[in-house]
Structure formats: structure tokens, C-alpha cells
Scaffold this motif. Structure first.
Motif, PDB file in Angstrom:
ATOM      1  N   ILE A 106       3.904  -3.370 -15.888  1.00 60.83           N
ATOM      2  CA  ILE A 106       2.543  -3.708 -16.302  1.00 60.83           C
ATOM      3  C   ILE A 106       1.771  -4.305 -15.129  1.00 60.83           C
ATOM      4  O   ILE A 106       0.602  -3.957 -14.882  1.00 60.83           O
ATOM      5  CB  ILE A 106       2.572  -4.699 -17.488  1.00 60.83           C
ATOM      6  CG1 ILE A 106       3.130  -4.005 -18.734  1.00 60.83           C
ATOM      7  CG2 ILE A 106       1.181  -5.254 -17.782  1.00 60.83           C
ATOM      8  CD1 ILE A 106       3.369  -4.945 -19.907  1.00 60.83           C
ATOM      9  N   LEU A 107       2.437  -5.212 -14.390  1.00 60.78           N
ATOM     10  CA  LEU A 107       1.781  -5.827 -13.243  1.00 60.78           C
ATOM     11  C   LEU A 107       1.406  -4.783 -12.199  1.00 60.78           C
ATOM     12  O   LEU A 107       0.277  -4.782 -11.677  1.00 60.78           O
ATOM     13  CB  LEU A 107       2.685  -6.886 -12.622  1.00 60.78           C
ATOM     14  CG  LEU A 107       2.153  -7.538 -11.332  1.00 60.78           C
ATOM     15  CD1 LEU A 107       0.822  -8.222 -11.580  1.00 60.78           C
ATOM     16  CD2 LEU A 107       3.164  -8.517 -10.768  1.00 60.78           C
ATOM     17  N   GLU A 108       2.334  -3.888 -11.868  1.00 63.15           N
ATOM     18  CA  GLU A 108       2.058  -2.859 -10.867  1.00 63.15           C
ATOM     19  C   GLU A 108       0.874  -1.988 -11.293  1.00 63.15           C
ATOM     20  O   GLU A 108       0.019  -1.626 -10.479  1.00 63.15           O
ATOM     21  CB  GLU A 108       3.294  -1.984 -10.644  1.00 63.15           C
ATOM     22  CG  GLU A 108       4.453  -2.690  -9.955  1.00 63.15           C
ATOM     23  CD  GLU A 108       4.122  -3.121  -8.532  1.00 63.15           C
ATOM     24  OE1 GLU A 108       3.149  -2.591  -7.940  1.00 63.15           O
ATOM     25  OE2 GLU A 108       4.823  -4.002  -8.008  1.00 63.15           O
ATOM     26  N   LYS A 109       0.828  -1.652 -12.560  1.00 64.94           N
ATOM     27  CA  LYS A 109      -0.270  -0.829 -13.070  1.00 64.94           C
ATOM     28  C   LYS A 109      -1.601  -1.563 -12.921  1.00 64.94           C
ATOM     29  O   LYS A 109      -2.609  -0.978 -12.491  1.00 64.94           O
ATOM     30  CB  LYS A 109      -0.017  -0.500 -14.542  1.00 64.94           C
ATOM     31  CG  LYS A 109      -1.012   0.481 -15.153  1.00 64.94           C
ATOM     32  CD  LYS A 109      -0.843   0.590 -16.662  1.00 64.94           C
ATOM     33  CE  LYS A 109       0.560   0.988 -17.066  1.00 64.94           C
ATOM     34  NZ  LYS A 109       0.685   1.143 -18.538  1.00 64.94           N
ATOM     35  N   ARG A 110      -1.613  -2.844 -13.245  1.00 65.79           N
ATOM     36  CA  ARG A 110      -2.866  -3.607 -13.198  1.00 65.79           C
ATOM     37  C   ARG A 110      -3.298  -3.916 -11.776  1.00 65.79           C
ATOM     38  O   ARG A 110      -4.498  -4.018 -11.494  1.00 65.79           O
ATOM     39  CB  ARG A 110      -2.712  -4.884 -14.032  1.00 65.79           C
ATOM     40  CG  ARG A 110      -2.565  -4.572 -15.510  1.00 65.79           C
ATOM     41  CD  ARG A 110      -2.493  -5.789 -16.401  1.00 65.79           C
ATOM     42  NE  ARG A 110      -2.520  -5.368 -17.801  1.00 65.79           N
ATOM     43  CZ  ARG A 110      -2.503  -6.202 -18.832  1.00 65.79           C
ATOM     44  NH1 ARG A 110      -2.444  -7.517 -18.625  1.00 65.79           N
ATOM     45  NH2 ARG A 110      -2.550  -5.740 -20.065  1.00 65.79           N
ATOM     46  N   LEU A 111      -2.341  -4.054 -10.885  1.00 69.69           N
ATOM     47  CA  LEU A 111      -2.687  -4.236  -9.475  1.00 69.69           C
ATOM     48  C   LEU A 111      -3.287  -2.957  -8.906  1.00 69.69           C
ATOM     49  O   LEU A 111      -4.247  -2.995  -8.125  1.00 69.69           O
ATOM     50  CB  LEU A 111      -1.444  -4.634  -8.674  1.00 69.69           C
ATOM     51  CG  LEU A 111      -0.894  -6.046  -8.902  1.00 69.69           C
ATOM     52  CD1 LEU A 111       0.408  -6.228  -8.130  1.00 69.69           C
ATOM     53  CD2 LEU A 111      -1.905  -7.104  -8.484  1.00 69.69           C
ATOM     54  N   SER A 112      -2.729  -1.819  -9.298  1.00 70.25           N
ATOM     55  CA  SER A 112      -3.204  -0.539  -8.762  1.00 70.25           C
ATOM     56  C   SER A 112      -4.607  -0.200  -9.245  1.00 70.25           C
ATOM     57  O   SER A 112      -5.363   0.483  -8.539  1.00 70.25           O
ATOM     58  CB  SER A 112      -2.238   0.589  -9.147  1.00 70.25           C
ATOM     59  OG  SER A 112      -2.239   0.804 -10.549  1.00 70.25           O
ATOM     60  N   SER A 114      -5.297  -9.524  -9.716  1.00 71.69           N
ATOM     61  CA  SER A 114      -5.095  -9.886  -8.316  1.00 71.69           C
ATOM     62  C   SER A 114      -4.044 -10.984  -8.270  1.00 71.69           C
ATOM     63  O   SER A 114      -3.949 -11.801  -9.191  1.00 71.69           O
ATOM     64  CB  SER A 114      -6.400 -10.383  -7.693  1.00 71.69           C
ATOM     65  OG  SER A 114      -6.166 -10.969  -6.421  1.00 71.69           O
ATOM     66  N   ILE A 115      -3.236 -11.006  -7.214  1.00 71.02           N
ATOM     67  CA  ILE A 115      -2.217 -12.056  -7.109  1.00 71.02           C
ATOM     68  C   ILE A 115      -2.459 -12.905  -5.864  1.00 71.02           C
ATOM     69  O   ILE A 115      -1.532 -13.367  -5.221  1.00 71.02           O
ATOM     70  CB  ILE A 115      -0.793 -11.467  -7.084  1.00 71.02           C
ATOM     71  CG1 ILE A 115      -0.613 -10.483  -5.922  1.00 71.02           C
ATOM     72  CG2 ILE A 115      -0.471 -10.802  -8.401  1.00 71.02           C
ATOM     73  CD1 ILE A 115       0.836 -10.073  -5.719  1.00 71.02           C
ATOM     74  N   GLU A 116      -3.711 -13.112  -5.556  1.00 75.57           N
ATOM     75  CA  GLU A 116      -4.049 -13.921  -4.377  1.00 75.57           C
ATOM     76  C   GLU A 116      -3.421 -15.304  -4.484  1.00 75.57           C
ATOM     77  O   GLU A 116      -3.542 -15.996  -5.500  1.00 75.57           O
ATOM     78  CB  GLU A 116      -5.559 -14.065  -4.251  1.00 75.57           C
ATOM     79  CG  GLU A 116      -5.989 -14.908  -3.055  1.00 75.57           C
ATOM     80  CD  GLU A 116      -7.486 -15.037  -2.922  1.00 75.57           C
ATOM     81  OE1 GLU A 116      -7.939 -15.752  -2.006  1.00 75.57           O
ATOM     82  OE2 GLU A 116      -8.208 -14.420  -3.732  1.00 75.57           O
TER      83      GLU A 116
END
Length: 231
Positions: free
Chosen positions: A134-140, A145-147
Motif C-alpha cells: 500500500i505504501l509503495e503504491k501511494r508513494l508512486s 510522502s515520507i519526508e
């Protein structure tokens, strides 16, 4: 659905238990060890209604899979349950939740609903993997953002587990990437360092064998060397 009552700002509906269906996304969570829960409902009644959403002519569980499983056992034994002052036979008090925009949001809500439970390794692994996806999908897509943080920490928060647990079930390459292009401000740098300090502080060396301890100590030594050069 035969009756509705108001409970403050919420409306509680009494729905036939044969109309309530399990949520397939909840299959990663085990529904077992129900004796204590069932006995508690029999003795003290059901304290909270079940959260559901409509699913055609049925009602899909959002929160309350274990309670429903326990109640099914009670009704199968030709017993009733209490909800407040009401005695119920083959009906369950429910509240309607808003439907989710997508399965990912629904899955994360299920994770949150199960945070109070101690999960088995068999449950945790697929949860961590799904949250990583889920995280990878939302980052793409730019949705997240994971700043100033790490994938590991975000996945841990999604899954309701510790960062160390995430490390256990995912390859470090999958979770240990910091977006250096976004870590530019002083606050971002400090926050990132603080997170690593917190992670290192959480390491319990007694859990590891001699060779693993040596590897960890070597990495910590390398980290100390880098810190000294940064002075």
C-alpha cells in the motif's frame, strides 16, 4: 433489519445474524480462542454494537469479527444475549460505517481495529507485506510522502507493529530507504536522526545469537565512526 434506536448521535440497527457476513480482507486475522469472549458476552452482555457496511442485501463486518463469531456460537446453542436492557435472539446490534473509497483504506481500518490484539507471526507477516505494498503504491502516485522518516516507520504505523517487526518480515532494502533529496531542512535532518536514535535504543541484544550480536555491534561501530566525522 427489524428495528432502529438512537444512541446519542449514532443509530443502532438490530440485524438478523444470518444477514451479517465476514469481511474477506479480515482473513489475515485469525478468529479463534473465543471461549473467554463468548463467556463474557453470555455473562455480561454485548457492550458495543458491530460496525458494518452494506454489501448488496447483506451487511459486511468492519469491526467485530471475533464478537460475531462468539455470538454465532451462543445462538447455535439456543441461547440469547443481552444488549443493554434488550434480550436478543438471532439479532445483533449494528452501526453503519461510511463505505470506503478503496480496499486499501478498508484494510488499514481493519489493521487499526485489531491493534488491541496480540497477533501471531502468521498474522503479522501478511499484514506487514500488504501495508508495504500500500505504501509503495501511494508513494508512486504521490498520494503520500515520507519526508523526514523511513518506509520502515510508516509501515510499522500502518500495521500497528514495531519497526523491528517490519525488519523481521521485509528485506532491509525494501524498507530502509530515505529520500535524501527531500531531507534538506534542519528539522527534517534532526527528526530523521532522532528516529534512528530511537530505533537503536530499542534493540534488545539478548534476543540475538553471538554472531548476530557481532554484526549489530559492527554496524553500530560504523555508525559511531560516521557520527564522529560529522562533528
Amino acid at each position: 433489519m427489524t428495528e432502529m434506536i438512537s444512541n446519542g448521535s449514532s443509530k443502532i440497527y438490530f440485524i438478523g445474524i444470518d444477514k451479517i457476513i465476514n469481511n474477506e480482507l479480515n482473513d489475515v486475522f485469525k478468529v479463534e480462542d473465543l471461549d473467554e469472549l463468548r463467556n463474557g458476552i453470555e455473562m455480561y452482555g454485548l457492550k458495543q454494537p458491530i460496525s458494518v457496511v452494506r454489501s448488496e442485501d447483506k451487511f459486511k463486518i468492519i469491526s467485530g469479527h471475533r464478537r460475531i463469531a462468539a455470538i454465532r456460537q451462543i445462538f447455535a446453542a439456543n441461547k440469547t444475549i443481552m444488549f443493554g436492557s434488550r434480550e436478543l435472539n438471532n439479532q445483533v446490534p449494528c452501526i453503519f460505517e461510511n463505505e470506503f473509497d478503496n480496499e486499501d483504506d478498508e484494510f488499514l481500518n481493519l489493521c487499526s481495529s485489531n491493534n488491541y490484539r496480540k497477533l501471531s507471526p502468521e498474522e503479522v507477516k501478511p499484514i506487514v507485506i500488504r501495508c508495504s505494498e500500500i505504501l509503495e503504491k501511494r508513494l508512486s502516485t504521490g498520494e503520500m510522502s515520507i519526508e523526514g522518516t523511513t518506509k520502515r516507520d510508516v509501515i510499522a504505523k500502518m500495521a500497528g507493529v514495531s519497526p523491528r517487526t517490519v525488519d523481521k518480515y521485509l528485506k532491509s532494502d525494501d524498507v530502509d530507504v530515505l529520500d535524501k533529496t527531500k531531507i534538506k531542512s534542519v528539522n527534517s535532518i534532526v527528526n530523521t536522526i532522532d528516529k534512528y536514535i530511537s530505533f537503536v535504543s530499542s534493540i534488545e541484544m539478548d534476543e540475538y545469537g553471538k554472531s548476530d550480536k557481532a554484526k549489530i555491534k559492527e554496524s553500530l561501530s560504523n555508525l559511531i565512526s560516521v557520527c564522529k566525522k560529522a562533528k
